[in-house]
Design a protein around this motif. Sequence first.
Motif, PDB file in Angstrom:
ATOM      1  N   SER A   1       0.836  -1.187   0.000  1.00  0.00           N
ATOM      2  CA  SER A   1       0.000   0.000   0.000  1.00  0.00           C
ATOM      3  C   SER A   1       0.877   1.245   0.000  1.00  0.00           C
ATOM      4  N   VAL A   2       0.594   2.163  -0.905  1.00  0.00           N
ATOM      5  CA  VAL A   2       1.326   3.426  -1.004  1.00  0.00           C
ATOM      6  C   VAL A   2       0.337   4.558  -1.194  1.00  0.00           C
ATOM      7  N   ARG A   3       0.754   5.740  -0.848  1.00  0.00           N
ATOM      8  CA  ARG A   3      -0.092   6.908  -1.048  1.00  0.00           C
ATOM      9  C   ARG A   3       0.222   7.462  -2.425  1.00  0.00           C
ATOM     10  N   LEU A   4      -0.700   7.303  -3.353  1.00  0.00           N
ATOM     11  CA  LEU A   4      -0.448   7.687  -4.740  1.00  0.00           C
ATOM     12  C   LEU A   4      -0.882   9.109  -5.035  1.00  0.00           C
ATOM     13  N   THR A   5      -2.105   9.409  -4.756  1.00  0.00           N
ATOM     14  CA  THR A   5      -2.651  10.721  -5.082  1.00  0.00           C
ATOM     15  C   THR A   5      -3.536  11.165  -3.935  1.00  0.00           C
ATOM     16  N   GLN A   6      -3.853  12.419  -3.935  1.00  0.00           N
ATOM     17  CA  GLN A   6      -4.751  12.924  -2.922  1.00  0.00           C
ATOM     18  C   GLN A   6      -5.787  13.784  -3.624  1.00  0.00           C
ATOM     19  N   PHE A   7      -7.042  13.495  -3.369  1.00  0.00           N
ATOM     20  CA  PHE A   7      -8.158  14.249  -3.919  1.00  0.00           C
ATOM     21  C   PHE A   7      -8.148  14.300  -5.442  1.00  0.00           C
ATOM     22  N   VAL A   8      -7.859  13.168  -6.068  1.00  0.00           N
ATOM     23  CA  VAL A   8      -7.972  13.035  -7.514  1.00  0.00           C
ATOM     24  C   VAL A   8      -9.166  12.131  -7.767  1.00  0.00           C
ATOM     25  N   GLY A   9     -10.033  12.538  -8.653  1.00  0.00           N
ATOM     26  CA  GLY A   9     -11.209  11.733  -8.936  1.00  0.00           C
ATOM     27  C   GLY A   9     -12.430  12.326  -8.254  1.00  0.00           C
ATOM     28  N   THR A  10     -13.533  11.643  -8.399  1.00  0.00           N
ATOM     29  CA  THR A  10     -14.799  12.098  -7.846  1.00  0.00           C
ATOM     30  C   THR A  10     -14.855  11.771  -6.359  1.00  0.00           C
ATOM     31  N   PRO A  11     -14.969  12.760  -5.485  1.00  0.00           N
ATOM     32  CA  PRO A  11     -14.951  12.497  -4.046  1.00  0.00           C
ATOM     33  C   PRO A  11     -15.998  11.476  -3.594  1.00  0.00           C
ATOM     34  N   LEU A  12     -17.136  11.439  -4.225  1.00  0.00           N
ATOM     35  CA  LEU A  12     -18.181  10.503  -3.822  1.00  0.00           C
ATOM     36  C   LEU A  12     -17.730   9.056  -3.981  1.00  0.00           C
ATOM     37  N   TYR A  13     -16.827   8.784  -4.914  1.00  0.00           N
ATOM     38  CA  TYR A  13     -16.350   7.425  -5.156  1.00  0.00           C
ATOM     39  C   TYR A  13     -15.042   7.109  -4.430  1.00  0.00           C
ATOM     40  N   GLN A  14     -14.454   8.089  -3.770  1.00  0.00           N
ATOM     41  CA  GLN A  14     -13.198   7.843  -3.080  1.00  0.00           C
ATOM     42  C   GLN A  14     -13.431   6.986  -1.847  1.00  0.00           C
ATOM     43  N   SER A  15     -12.470   6.124  -1.587  1.00  0.00           N
ATOM     44  CA  SER A  15     -12.543   5.254  -0.422  1.00  0.00           C
ATOM     45  C   SER A  15     -12.237   6.057   0.838  1.00  0.00           C
ATOM     46  N   PRO A  16     -12.617   5.517   1.997  1.00  0.00           N
ATOM     47  CA  PRO A  16     -12.318   6.233   3.248  1.00  0.00           C
ATOM     48  C   PRO A  16     -10.830   6.515   3.430  1.00  0.00           C
ATOM     49  N   GLU A  17      -9.970   5.569   3.027  1.00  0.00           N
ATOM     50  CA  GLU A  17      -8.537   5.802   3.203  1.00  0.00           C
ATOM     51  C   GLU A  17      -8.028   6.920   2.295  1.00  0.00           C
ATOM     52  N   GLN A  18      -8.636   7.100   1.132  1.00  0.00           N
ATOM     53  CA  GLN A  18      -8.252   8.224   0.268  1.00  0.00           C
ATOM     54  C   GLN A  18      -8.710   9.539   0.890  1.00  0.00           C
ATOM     55  N   ILE A  19      -9.947   9.571   1.346  1.00  0.00           N
ATOM     56  CA  ILE A  19     -10.498  10.786   1.962  1.00  0.00           C
ATOM     57  C   ILE A  19      -9.658  11.190   3.172  1.00  0.00           C
ATOM     58  N   ASP A  20      -9.224  10.198   3.953  1.00  0.00           N
ATOM     59  CA  ASP A  20      -8.445  10.473   5.162  1.00  0.00           C
ATOM     60  C   ASP A  20      -6.967  10.735   4.873  1.00  0.00           C
ATOM     61  N   GLY A  21      -6.559  10.631   3.601  1.00  0.00           N
ATOM     62  CA  GLY A  21      -5.176  10.900   3.229  1.00  0.00           C
ATOM     63  C   GLY A  21      -4.199   9.826   3.685  1.00  0.00           C
ATOM     64  N   LEU A  22      -4.687   8.595   3.824  1.00  0.00           N
ATOM     65  CA  LEU A  22      -3.843   7.491   4.279  1.00  0.00           C
ATOM     66  C   LEU A  22      -3.242   6.739   3.100  1.00  0.00           C
ATOM     67  N   HIS A  23      -2.323   5.844   3.391  1.00  0.00           N
ATOM     68  CA  HIS A  23      -1.774   4.962   2.365  1.00  0.00           C
ATOM     69  C   HIS A  23      -2.889   4.055   1.874  1.00  0.00           C
ATOM     70  N   TYR A  24      -2.819   3.684   0.605  1.00  0.00           N
ATOM     71  CA  TYR A  24      -3.860   2.797   0.085  1.00  0.00           C
ATOM     72  C   TYR A  24      -3.316   1.900  -0.995  1.00  0.00           C
ATOM     73  N   ASN A  25      -4.132   0.945  -1.391  1.00  0.00           N
ATOM     74  CA  ASN A  25      -3.737  -0.039  -2.397  1.00  0.00           C
ATOM     75  C   ASN A  25      -4.892  -0.259  -3.364  1.00  0.00           C
ATOM     76  N   GLU A  26      -4.907  -1.394  -4.038  1.00  0.00           N
ATOM     77  CA  GLU A  26      -5.927  -1.683  -5.047  1.00  0.00           C
ATOM     78  C   GLU A  26      -7.337  -1.765  -4.472  1.00  0.00           C
ATOM     79  N   LYS A  27      -7.468  -1.865  -3.161  1.00  0.00           N
ATOM     80  CA  LYS A  27      -8.797  -1.980  -2.555  1.00  0.00           C
ATOM     81  C   LYS A  27      -9.614  -0.686  -2.699  1.00  0.00           C
ATOM     82  N   VAL A  28      -8.967   0.436  -3.055  1.00  0.00           N
ATOM     83  CA  VAL A  28      -9.728   1.662  -3.325  1.00  0.00           C
ATOM     84  C   VAL A  28     -10.623   1.453  -4.548  1.00  0.00           C
ATOM     85  N   ASP A  29     -10.136   0.673  -5.517  1.00  0.00           N
ATOM     86  CA  ASP A  29     -10.937   0.394  -6.711  1.00  0.00           C
ATOM     87  C   ASP A  29     -12.098  -0.537  -6.387  1.00  0.00           C
ATOM     88  N   ILE A  30     -11.888  -1.453  -5.449  1.00  0.00           N
ATOM     89  CA  ILE A  30     -12.962  -2.352  -5.018  1.00  0.00           C
ATOM     90  C   ILE A  30     -14.074  -1.526  -4.377  1.00  0.00           C
TER      91      ILE A  30
END
Length: 137
Positions: A28-57
């Motif tokens: 898991s790595v932090r790739l981008t922050q606030f890229v894409g539609t916020p409604l579809y962002q995962s909680p870890e993206q919204i919180d600015g945490l590290h993330y992985n492929e599970k954001v797409d899930i």
Amino acid sequence: MAIEVNSAGLRGSVPNNIRESIMADHSSVRLTQFVGTPLYQSPEQIDGLHYNEKVDIFAMGLILYEMCAGFKTGMERRESLELLRNEHKLKPGFADSFKIEADLILWMTRRRYTERPSAQEIIDSDLFRNWRDKYKS
């Protein structure tokens, strides 16, 4: 820097060293922050945490919900997606009509990414197993 296109087709800037580390290591790595539609962002993206492929899930779970629910208005769509994101609940009556889909959607949109299914687990789920059985040639 390299320009990448994410799963939603939106452009984002990813430094080459991060992109290369993703290719070499699927951690898991932090790739981008606030890229894409916020409604579809995962909680870890919204919180600015590290993330992985599970954001797409997570996003795919929201999209599956939209496809099945057939929202009549933009307001109904937004309220229903926010209910799912914030309270992990589906609109009343949805699970009565879409039991298998509801179970998968709730699994895919769990707040903790470690509790979300992998892509293989989704393929092996009852929903896709039923589709495979129905459309076998």
